[in-house]
Design an enzyme around this catalytic site. Structure first.
Site, mmCIF file in Angstrom:
data_model
loop_
_atom_site.group_PDB
_atom_site.id
_atom_site.type_symbol
_atom_site.label_atom_id
_atom_site.label_comp_id
_atom_site.label_asym_id
_atom_site.label_seq_id
_atom_site.Cartn_x
_atom_site.Cartn_y
_atom_site.Cartn_z
ATOM 1 N N HIS A 44 46.374 48.870 45.419
ATOM 2 C CA HIS A 44 45.880 47.707 44.682
ATOM 3 C C HIS A 44 45.578 48.091 43.243
ATOM 4 O O HIS A 44 45.904 47.362 42.305
ATOM 5 C CB HIS A 44 44.625 47.154 45.377
ATOM 6 C CG HIS A 44 44.056 45.936 44.730
ATOM 7 N ND1 HIS A 44 43.313 45.983 43.571
ATOM 8 C CD2 HIS A 44 44.116 44.612 45.079
ATOM 9 C CE1 HIS A 44 42.931 44.755 43.247
ATOM 10 N NE2 HIS A 44 43.401 43.906 44.144
ATOM 11 N N GLY A 45 44.926 49.219 43.046
ATOM 12 C CA GLY A 45 44.668 49.741 41.715
ATOM 13 C C GLY A 45 43.323 49.369 41.126
ATOM 14 O O GLY A 45 42.826 50.066 40.232
ATOM 15 N N ASP A 46 42.709 48.275 41.586
ATOM 16 C CA ASP A 46 41.407 47.860 41.043
ATOM 17 C C ASP A 46 40.620 47.148 42.134
ATOM 18 O O ASP A 46 40.050 46.083 41.923
ATOM 19 C CB ASP A 46 41.617 46.935 39.838
ATOM 20 C CG ASP A 46 40.327 46.663 39.079
ATOM 21 O OD1 ASP A 46 39.424 47.523 39.101
ATOM 22 O OD2 ASP A 46 40.207 45.578 38.466
ATOM 23 N N PHE A 47 40.554 47.767 43.308
ATOM 24 C CA PHE A 47 40.011 47.105 44.485
ATOM 25 C C PHE A 47 38.496 47.258 44.558
ATOM 26 O O PHE A 47 37.972 48.372 44.602
ATOM 27 C CB PHE A 47 40.646 47.700 45.737
ATOM 28 C CG PHE A 47 40.307 46.959 47.003
ATOM 29 C CD1 PHE A 47 41.060 45.870 47.402
ATOM 30 C CD2 PHE A 47 39.231 47.345 47.779
ATOM 31 C CE1 PHE A 47 40.746 45.179 48.576
ATOM 32 C CE2 PHE A 47 38.914 46.663 48.945
ATOM 33 C CZ PHE A 47 39.672 45.572 49.347
ATOM 34 N N LYS A 66 37.229 41.474 43.880
ATOM 35 C CA LYS A 66 38.664 41.188 43.923
ATOM 36 C C LYS A 66 39.119 40.784 45.328
ATOM 37 O O LYS A 66 40.303 40.861 45.646
ATOM 38 C CB LYS A 66 39.450 42.424 43.460
ATOM 39 C CG LYS A 66 39.245 42.782 41.991
ATOM 40 C CD LYS A 66 39.849 41.733 41.072
ATOM 41 C CE LYS A 66 39.690 42.102 39.605
ATOM 42 N NZ LYS A 66 40.639 43.134 39.191
#
Length: 304
Positions: free
Chosen positions: A199-202, A206
Protein backbone atom coordinates in the site's frame (compact mmCIF):
# COMPACT_ATOMS: atom_id res chain seq x y z
CA UNK A 1 -26.58 20.95 -15.52
CA UNK A 2 -22.95 19.90 -14.91
CA UNK A 3 -21.01 21.83 -12.30
CA UNK A 4 -18.89 24.66 -13.66
CA UNK A 5 -15.25 25.21 -12.58
CA UNK A 6 -16.24 28.36 -10.70
CA UNK A 7 -18.64 26.35 -8.54
CA UNK A 8 -15.90 23.96 -7.42
CA UNK A 9 -13.89 25.22 -4.47
CA UNK A 10 -10.54 23.87 -3.26
CA UNK A 11 -10.60 22.98 0.46
CA UNK A 12 -7.95 24.80 2.47
CA UNK A 13 -6.42 21.56 3.71
CA UNK A 14 -5.61 20.52 0.15
CA UNK A 15 -4.46 24.01 -0.83
CA UNK A 16 -2.06 24.09 2.11
CA UNK A 17 -0.53 20.75 1.18
CA UNK A 18 -0.08 21.77 -2.46
CA UNK A 19 1.58 25.05 -1.46
CA UNK A 20 3.94 23.25 0.92
CA UNK A 21 4.89 20.50 -1.54
CA UNK A 22 4.82 22.24 -4.92
CA UNK A 23 6.23 25.68 -4.10
CA UNK A 24 6.11 28.06 -7.06
CA UNK A 25 4.10 25.58 -9.12
CA UNK A 26 1.25 25.55 -6.57
CA UNK A 27 -0.84 28.52 -7.86
CA UNK A 28 -1.04 27.10 -11.38
CA UNK A 29 -1.87 23.59 -10.15
CA UNK A 30 -4.63 24.89 -7.86
CA UNK A 31 -6.03 27.18 -10.55
CA UNK A 32 -6.48 24.44 -13.15
CA UNK A 33 -7.79 21.73 -10.83
CA UNK A 34 -11.49 22.81 -10.80
CA UNK A 35 -11.58 22.85 -14.61
CA UNK A 36 -10.07 19.38 -14.87
CA UNK A 37 -12.54 18.13 -12.26
CA UNK A 38 -15.55 19.69 -14.03
CA UNK A 39 -14.44 18.31 -17.40
CA UNK A 40 -14.56 14.75 -16.09
CA UNK A 41 -17.97 15.26 -14.51
CA UNK A 42 -19.27 15.92 -18.01
CA UNK A 43 -17.17 13.25 -19.72
CA UNK A 44 -18.37 10.47 -17.41
CA UNK A 45 -21.97 11.63 -17.03
CA UNK A 46 -21.71 12.55 -13.35
CA UNK A 47 -23.66 14.93 -11.13
CA UNK A 48 -21.72 16.61 -8.32
CA UNK A 49 -23.47 16.45 -4.96
CA UNK A 50 -20.81 18.18 -2.89
CA UNK A 51 -17.08 18.62 -2.40
CA UNK A 52 -15.76 16.80 0.66
CA UNK A 53 -14.77 19.18 3.47
CA UNK A 54 -12.20 19.34 4.94
CA UNK A 55 -11.40 16.60 2.43
CA UNK A 56 -8.07 14.93 1.77
CA UNK A 57 -4.62 16.43 2.10
CA UNK A 58 -3.50 15.46 -1.39
CA UNK A 59 -6.66 15.23 -3.54
CA UNK A 60 -9.88 17.02 -4.37
CA UNK A 61 -12.72 14.68 -3.44
CA UNK A 62 -16.25 15.05 -4.78
CA UNK A 63 -19.32 13.00 -3.92
CA UNK A 64 -21.09 12.29 -7.20
CA UNK A 65 -23.73 10.07 -8.80
CA UNK A 66 -24.26 8.92 -12.35
CA UNK A 67 -26.88 10.78 -14.37
CA UNK A 68 -28.35 7.60 -15.85
CA UNK A 69 -28.76 5.27 -12.87
CA UNK A 70 -28.05 7.53 -9.85
CA UNK A 71 -25.33 5.12 -8.67
CA UNK A 72 -23.23 6.88 -5.99
CA UNK A 73 -19.47 7.25 -6.49
CA UNK A 74 -16.50 9.47 -5.65
CA UNK A 75 -14.53 11.57 -8.12
CA UNK A 76 -10.95 12.12 -7.03
CA UNK A 77 -8.59 14.62 -8.66
CA UNK A 78 -4.92 14.86 -7.71
CA UNK A 79 -3.16 18.16 -8.46
CA UNK A 80 0.13 16.59 -9.54
CA UNK A 81 -1.32 13.44 -11.13
CA UNK A 82 -2.41 10.11 -9.67
CA UNK A 83 0.93 8.41 -10.30
CA UNK A 84 0.51 4.63 -9.83
CA UNK A 85 -2.57 4.60 -7.61
CA UNK A 86 -4.92 3.54 -10.41
CA UNK A 87 -2.69 0.59 -11.34
CA UNK A 88 -2.67 -0.73 -7.77
CA UNK A 89 -6.44 -0.36 -7.42
CA UNK A 90 -6.93 -2.11 -10.74
CA UNK A 91 -4.73 -5.00 -9.61
CA UNK A 92 -6.53 -5.38 -6.29
CA UNK A 93 -9.87 -5.23 -8.15
CA UNK A 94 -11.77 -4.39 -4.96
CA UNK A 95 -10.15 -7.13 -2.86
CA UNK A 96 -9.26 -5.27 0.33
CA UNK A 97 -9.34 -1.86 -1.36
CA UNK A 98 -11.82 0.62 -2.80
CA UNK A 99 -13.05 -0.42 -6.25
CA UNK A 100 -11.79 1.57 -9.24
CA UNK A 101 -14.70 2.37 -11.58
CA UNK A 102 -12.87 4.47 -14.17
CA UNK A 103 -9.59 6.36 -14.51
CA UNK A 104 -7.82 9.00 -16.55
CA UNK A 105 -4.28 8.55 -15.15
CA UNK A 106 -2.73 11.24 -17.34
CA UNK A 107 -5.14 13.79 -15.89
CA UNK A 108 -4.86 12.48 -12.33
CA UNK A 109 -8.57 11.64 -12.16
CA UNK A 110 -10.10 8.52 -10.60
CA UNK A 111 -13.73 7.46 -10.31
CA UNK A 112 -14.15 5.28 -7.23
CA UNK A 113 -16.78 3.31 -5.40
CA UNK A 114 -18.28 5.41 -2.62
CA UNK A 115 -17.31 4.38 0.89
CA UNK A 116 -18.31 5.86 4.25
CA UNK A 117 -15.77 8.67 4.39
CA UNK A 118 -16.84 9.75 7.86
CA UNK A 119 -16.15 6.30 9.39
CA UNK A 120 -12.41 5.56 9.33
CA UNK A 121 -10.86 2.55 11.02
CA UNK A 122 -9.65 4.75 13.86
CA UNK A 123 -13.28 5.03 14.96
CA UNK A 124 -12.81 1.55 16.47
CA UNK A 125 -11.05 0.86 19.75
CA UNK A 126 -7.31 0.51 19.21
CA UNK A 127 -7.01 -3.24 19.75
CA UNK A 128 -9.88 -4.01 17.37
CA UNK A 129 -8.61 -1.52 14.78
CA UNK A 130 -5.12 -3.04 14.79
CA UNK A 131 -6.56 -6.52 14.31
CA UNK A 132 -8.71 -5.38 11.39
CA UNK A 133 -5.78 -3.50 9.86
CA UNK A 134 -3.47 -6.50 10.01
CA UNK A 135 -6.06 -8.70 8.33
CA UNK A 136 -6.69 -6.16 5.58
CA UNK A 137 -2.99 -5.74 4.82
CA UNK A 138 -2.66 -9.46 4.21
CA UNK A 139 -5.27 -9.17 1.44
CA UNK A 140 -3.36 -6.32 -0.20
CA UNK A 141 0.06 -8.01 -0.16
CA UNK A 142 -0.08 -9.78 -3.52
CA UNK A 143 2.46 -10.61 -6.21
CA UNK A 144 3.01 -7.48 -8.34
CA UNK A 145 3.43 -9.33 -11.65
CA UNK A 146 6.40 -9.54 -13.97
CA UNK A 147 5.83 -6.25 -15.84
CA UNK A 148 4.41 -4.15 -13.01
CA UNK A 149 4.69 -0.33 -13.11
CA UNK A 150 5.26 0.18 -9.38
CA UNK A 151 8.18 1.97 -7.73
CA UNK A 152 10.70 -0.36 -6.05
CA UNK A 153 10.99 0.11 -2.31
CA UNK A 154 14.73 0.77 -2.68
CA UNK A 155 13.99 3.79 -4.88
CA UNK A 156 11.50 5.25 -2.41
CA UNK A 157 13.92 4.72 0.47
CA UNK A 158 16.76 6.34 -1.47
CA UNK A 159 14.55 9.39 -2.12
CA UNK A 160 13.54 9.70 1.53
CA UNK A 161 17.11 9.09 2.76
CA UNK A 162 18.34 11.96 0.60
CA UNK A 163 15.74 14.23 2.19
CA UNK A 164 16.71 13.02 5.66
CA UNK A 165 20.33 13.99 5.02
CA UNK A 166 19.33 17.36 3.58
CA UNK A 167 17.13 18.12 6.62
CA UNK A 168 19.52 16.74 9.23
CA UNK A 169 20.53 20.22 10.43
CA UNK A 170 16.91 21.06 11.28
CA UNK A 171 17.25 18.89 14.40
CA UNK A 172 20.93 18.78 15.40
CA UNK A 173 20.07 17.21 18.75
CA UNK A 174 18.57 14.25 16.87
CA UNK A 175 21.57 13.73 14.60
CA UNK A 176 22.60 10.37 16.18
CA UNK A 177 19.04 9.14 15.77
CA UNK A 178 18.98 10.22 12.11
CA UNK A 179 22.27 8.49 11.46
CA UNK A 180 20.97 5.29 13.06
CA UNK A 181 17.81 5.45 10.95
CA UNK A 182 19.82 5.82 7.75
CA UNK A 183 22.18 2.99 8.67
CA UNK A 184 19.28 0.74 9.64
CA UNK A 185 17.44 1.36 6.36
CA UNK A 186 20.57 0.51 4.38
CA UNK A 187 21.00 -2.76 6.26
CA UNK A 188 17.34 -3.67 5.81
CA UNK A 189 17.47 -3.10 2.07
CA UNK A 190 20.65 -5.17 1.80
CA UNK A 191 18.89 -8.12 3.45
CA UNK A 192 15.49 -7.78 1.76
CA UNK A 193 14.28 -10.60 -0.49
CA UNK A 194 10.50 -10.08 -0.70
CA UNK A 195 8.66 -8.59 -3.68
CA UNK A 196 5.08 -7.83 -2.70
CA UNK A 197 2.75 -5.07 -3.82
CA UNK A 198 2.54 -2.67 -0.86
CA UNK A 199 0.00 0.00 0.00
CA UNK A 200 2.86 2.35 0.84
CA UNK A 201 1.01 4.63 3.28
CA UNK A 202 -1.18 2.29 5.31
CA UNK A 203 -2.68 3.53 8.58
CA UNK A 204 -6.08 3.75 10.24
CA UNK A 205 -6.99 6.95 8.41
CA UNK A 206 -6.54 5.19 5.04
CA UNK A 207 -9.15 2.52 5.84
CA UNK A 208 -12.86 3.34 5.56
CA UNK A 209 -16.08 1.52 6.32
CA UNK A 210 -17.86 0.11 3.26
CA UNK A 211 -21.10 -1.63 2.28
CA UNK A 212 -19.72 -4.68 0.47
CA UNK A 213 -16.97 -5.29 3.05
CA UNK A 214 -16.56 -4.05 6.61
CA UNK A 215 -13.38 -2.11 5.81
CA UNK A 216 -11.51 -1.16 2.63
CA UNK A 217 -8.20 0.61 2.05
CA UNK A 218 -7.98 3.87 0.09
CA UNK A 219 -5.32 6.22 -1.30
CA UNK A 220 -2.33 3.90 -1.74
CA UNK A 221 1.14 5.12 -2.63
CA UNK A 222 2.08 1.74 -4.11
CA UNK A 223 5.51 0.18 -3.88
CA UNK A 224 7.04 -3.21 -4.46
CA UNK A 225 9.17 -4.59 -1.66
CA UNK A 226 9.05 -6.25 1.74
CA UNK A 227 5.90 -6.30 3.83
CA UNK A 228 7.57 -5.05 7.01
CA UNK A 229 7.86 -1.58 5.42
CA UNK A 230 4.06 -1.39 5.09
CA UNK A 231 3.52 -2.51 8.67
CA UNK A 232 5.95 0.12 10.01
CA UNK A 233 3.62 3.08 9.37
CA UNK A 234 0.87 1.28 11.27
CA UNK A 235 3.17 1.03 14.30
CA UNK A 236 3.11 4.86 14.52
CA UNK A 237 -0.68 5.14 14.37
CA UNK A 238 -2.53 6.92 17.21
CA UNK A 239 0.81 8.29 18.34
CA UNK A 240 -0.68 10.73 20.84
CA UNK A 241 -2.40 7.82 22.60
CA UNK A 242 0.83 5.83 22.59
CA UNK A 243 2.75 8.78 24.04
CA UNK A 244 0.22 9.16 26.84
CA UNK A 245 0.37 5.52 27.90
CA UNK A 246 2.32 4.41 30.98
CA UNK A 247 5.77 3.44 29.70
CA UNK A 248 5.43 4.40 26.01
CA UNK A 249 8.72 2.72 25.12
CA UNK A 250 7.48 -0.66 26.33
CA UNK A 251 4.03 -0.08 24.80
CA UNK A 252 5.66 0.62 21.43
CA UNK A 253 7.71 -2.58 21.57
CA UNK A 254 4.63 -4.60 22.49
CA UNK A 255 2.70 -3.08 19.59
CA UNK A 256 5.49 -4.05 17.19
CA UNK A 257 5.57 -7.62 18.49
CA UNK A 258 1.78 -7.99 18.34
CA UNK A 259 1.51 -6.62 14.80
CA UNK A 260 4.47 -8.65 13.52
CA UNK A 261 3.08 -11.84 15.07
CA UNK A 262 -0.35 -11.18 13.55
CA UNK A 263 1.09 -11.27 10.01
CA UNK A 264 4.02 -13.63 10.69
CA UNK A 265 6.84 -11.10 10.12
CA UNK A 266 10.17 -10.53 11.87
CA UNK A 267 9.58 -7.88 14.58
CA UNK A 268 13.17 -6.64 14.25
CA UNK A 269 12.58 -5.73 10.61
CA UNK A 270 9.31 -4.01 11.50
CA UNK A 271 11.11 -2.07 14.25
CA UNK A 272 13.88 -1.04 11.84
CA UNK A 273 11.48 0.30 9.23
CA UNK A 274 9.43 2.04 11.93
CA UNK A 275 12.65 3.75 13.07
CA UNK A 276 13.45 4.97 9.56
CA UNK A 277 9.92 6.07 8.74
CA UNK A 278 9.50 7.80 12.11
CA UNK A 279 12.70 9.82 11.65
CA UNK A 280 11.64 10.74 8.12
CA UNK A 281 8.20 11.87 9.31
CA UNK A 282 9.73 13.92 12.11
CA UNK A 283 12.07 15.90 9.87
CA UNK A 284 9.39 16.29 7.20
CA UNK A 285 7.12 17.86 9.84
CA UNK A 286 9.92 20.18 10.91
CA UNK A 287 10.48 21.24 7.32
CA UNK A 288 6.75 22.02 7.07
CA UNK A 289 6.83 24.10 10.27
CA UNK A 290 4.82 21.61 12.35
CA UNK A 291 7.05 21.41 15.42
CA UNK A 292 4.54 19.61 17.64
CA UNK A 293 4.19 16.69 15.22
CA UNK A 294 7.92 16.68 14.59
CA UNK A 295 8.77 16.41 18.28
CA UNK A 296 6.26 13.60 18.79
CA UNK A 297 7.59 11.63 15.80
CA UNK A 298 11.20 12.03 16.91
CA UNK A 299 10.27 11.06 20.46
CA UNK A 300 8.61 7.93 19.07
CA UNK A 301 11.72 7.17 17.04
CA UNK A 302 13.79 7.40 20.18
CA UNK A 303 11.62 4.75 21.86
CA UNK A 304 12.74 2.31 19.17
Amino acid sequence: MPAQPGQITIPERLAGTVRAEQGEAAPALLAELPGRFAEHLGRWGLVLERIAEPGGRSSLIGYVHREDDLAPAVLKATPAGSDQEHAALRQWAGRGAVLLLDADPAAGILLLERLHGDIPLRSLAEAKAMLEAAGLLQRLWVEPGASHPFTPLADRVAERAELLRARRDLAPEAAPLIDEALETAGALLAGATEQHLLHGDFHHGKVLAADRSPWLAVSPRPLVGERAYDLARLVRDRLDTLAGSPGPRGATRRRITQLADAVDLDPDRVRGWALFRGADAGLAALAAGDRATAELCLEFTGWL
